[in-house]
Design a protein around this motif. Structure first.
Motif, PDB file in Angstrom:
ATOM      1  N   ASP A  59       0.729  -1.114  -0.389  1.00  0.00           N
ATOM      2  CA  ASP A  59       0.168  -0.366   0.031  1.00  0.00           C
ATOM      3  C   ASP A  59       0.659   1.350   0.035  1.00  0.00           C
ATOM      4  OD1 ASP A  59      -1.657  -1.982   0.231  1.00  0.00           O
ATOM      5  OD2 ASP A  59      -2.389  -1.117   2.476  1.00  0.00           O
ATOM      6  N   HIS A 112       5.213   0.028   3.337  1.00  0.00           N
ATOM      7  CA  HIS A 112       4.581   0.701   2.821  1.00  0.00           C
ATOM      8  C   HIS A 112       5.378   1.648   2.339  1.00  0.00           C
ATOM      9  CE1 HIS A 112       0.591  -0.403   5.065  1.00  0.00           C
ATOM     10  NE2 HIS A 112       1.196  -0.358   5.999  1.00  0.00           N
ATOM     11  N   VAL A 127      -2.060   1.044  -6.043  1.00  0.00           N
ATOM     12  CA  VAL A 127      -2.328   0.335  -5.163  1.00  0.00           C
ATOM     13  C   VAL A 127      -2.791   1.070  -4.536  1.00  0.00           C
ATOM     14  CG1 VAL A 127       0.451  -0.884  -5.362  1.00  0.00           C
ATOM     15  CG2 VAL A 127      -0.086   0.933  -4.359  1.00  0.00           C
ATOM     16  N   PRO A 128      -3.553  -0.148  -3.548  1.00  0.00           N
ATOM     17  CA  PRO A 128      -4.791   1.314  -2.455  1.00  0.00           C
ATOM     18  C   PRO A 128      -3.526   2.114  -1.340  1.00  0.00           C
ATOM     19  CG  PRO A 128      -4.476  -1.291  -1.931  1.00  0.00           C
ATOM     20  CD  PRO A 128      -3.917  -1.443  -2.890  1.00  0.00           C
ATOM     21  N   THR A 129      -4.102   3.281  -1.612  1.00  0.00           N
ATOM     22  CA  THR A 129      -3.406   4.319  -1.226  1.00  0.00           C
ATOM     23  C   THR A 129      -4.867   5.821   0.530  1.00  0.00           C
ATOM     24  OG1 THR A 129      -2.712   4.483  -3.174  1.00  0.00           O
ATOM     25  CG2 THR A 129      -2.749   6.388  -1.711  1.00  0.00           C
TER      26      THR A 129
END
Length: 339
Positions: A31, A136, A72-74
């Motif tokens: 993430d 991350h 990507v998920p942010t």
């Protein structure tokens, strides 16, 4: 754009993406945490491109960035800075959506002086200390006109202006301290970029993206002015800039490059389609159309310089997020279907 035309485009898009989908890496990515740091100081009220202030251009650039589909998920945070330091408008714990961040950005008004150095270093601290023991990617997205003048003297990143130009920055200057903070996590540790000092875990990555909005008193390559050394004579000589101003472009661009980020400079001469680009407009012609789709498909799965061309989400690879960004914005800025 007509609904039927867009439907045909989306149908073709789905087929094309299915055909090239095998090119994308199957490796799972971590993430990403993005802290958007906006300069709201008084000088941001100056003219940028014709008809817009620097603050207006900054807002448009951030708004466009937030409409891009990430790889990507942010998680997002949004801070501003002026006077003595940063204001934490929205922090990561709020789990704010891009739309909520955008609303806060557009509600920002002008303030006072410019504590640039201290604000950047505070933003880095917030990033690297949010979920510090998990893997991350950390990204600080700075939008500024670069005029540091009010970081408090006791701040970790306070210092004089560097006479030396990137990468040869004066020890103890605010530029050197900001560089160290972004590269190592310690304003006084001049180690290589990407190697954070303990207690930060090995492999921690911080990326610095910089949108530098400046005036034309900073000379660009090929810029000249006319001068009259004597009666009836005119010569063309390079523009001169203040010593402090002349160090800023190499500093901000160097910092972005060293951290594998993206640098963009905007002056009064920057074309409007580049100053406030549409998400999905790969060729920066002001229209998101088939040409942009074709560019994404031709580069799909390829590594490219970060944030250039079809790499809208700044991952360094043209991927599904970049393609979806074109799809979501198809037809924006276009006046005819043939564009």
């Amino acid at each position: 754009m007509r609904t039927e035309s867009k439907r045909r485009f989306l149908s073709k898009a789905a087929v094309a993406l299915a055909c090239v989908g095998g090119l994308a890496s199957s490796t799972a990515l971590a993430d990403e945490h993005v802290l958007i740091l906006l300069d709201k100081t008084g000088s941001m009220g100056g003219t940028s491109v014709p008809g817009l202030t620097r603050l207006q251009v900054a807002k448009a650039r951030i708004d466009g960035y937030l409409q891009i589909i990430p790889s990507v998920p942010t998680k997002y945070a949004f801070w501003t800075f002026d006077n003595a330091g940063p204001t934490q408008v929205i922090n990561f714990a709020a789990n704010a959506t891009p739309a909520q961040i955008s609303a806060a950005v557009n509600a920002t008004t002008l303030g006072g002086n410019t504590p640039l150095a201290g604000s950047v270093c505070s933003a880095v601290d917030a990033l690297i200390n949010f979920l510090p023991n998990q893997f991350h990617t950390k990204r600080v997205y700075l939008v500024t006109d670069g005029d540091e003048n009010s970081t408090p003297a006791l701040n970790q990143c306070a210092g004089t202006w560097s006479v030396g130009v990137w990468p040869t920055l004066d020890v103890g200057s605010w530029q050197a301290k900001v560089r160290n903070k972004a590269c190592t996590g310690d304003a006084n540790s001049a180690g290589p970029c990407g190697v954070f000092v303990p207690p930060y875990p090995p492999g921690l990555t911080l990326v610095a993206d910089v949108d530098f909005l400046f005036t034309d008193n900073i000379p660009l390559q090929g810029d000249y002015e006319g001068r009259e050394p004597g009666e009836g004579q005119t010569v063309r000589v390079p523009y001169e800039a203040a010593p402090s101003a002349a160090t800023e472009v190499p500093f901000f661009s160097g910092l972005a490059q060293a951290t594998r980020g993206r640098y963009a400079g905007v002056t009064q001469k920057t074309p409007a389609t580049q100053a406030t680009p549409l998400p999905g407009d790969a060729n920066l012609d002001g229209c998101v159309n088939v040409t942009d789709r074709t560019q994404v498909l031709s580069q799909y799965g390829q590594k490219v310089p970060v944030g250039t061309g079809a790499d809208f989400n700044r991952s360094g690879v043209v991927d599904t997020g970049d393609y979806q960004t074109v799809v979501n914005n198809f037809g924006r800025g276009c006046t005819t279907l043939s564009e």
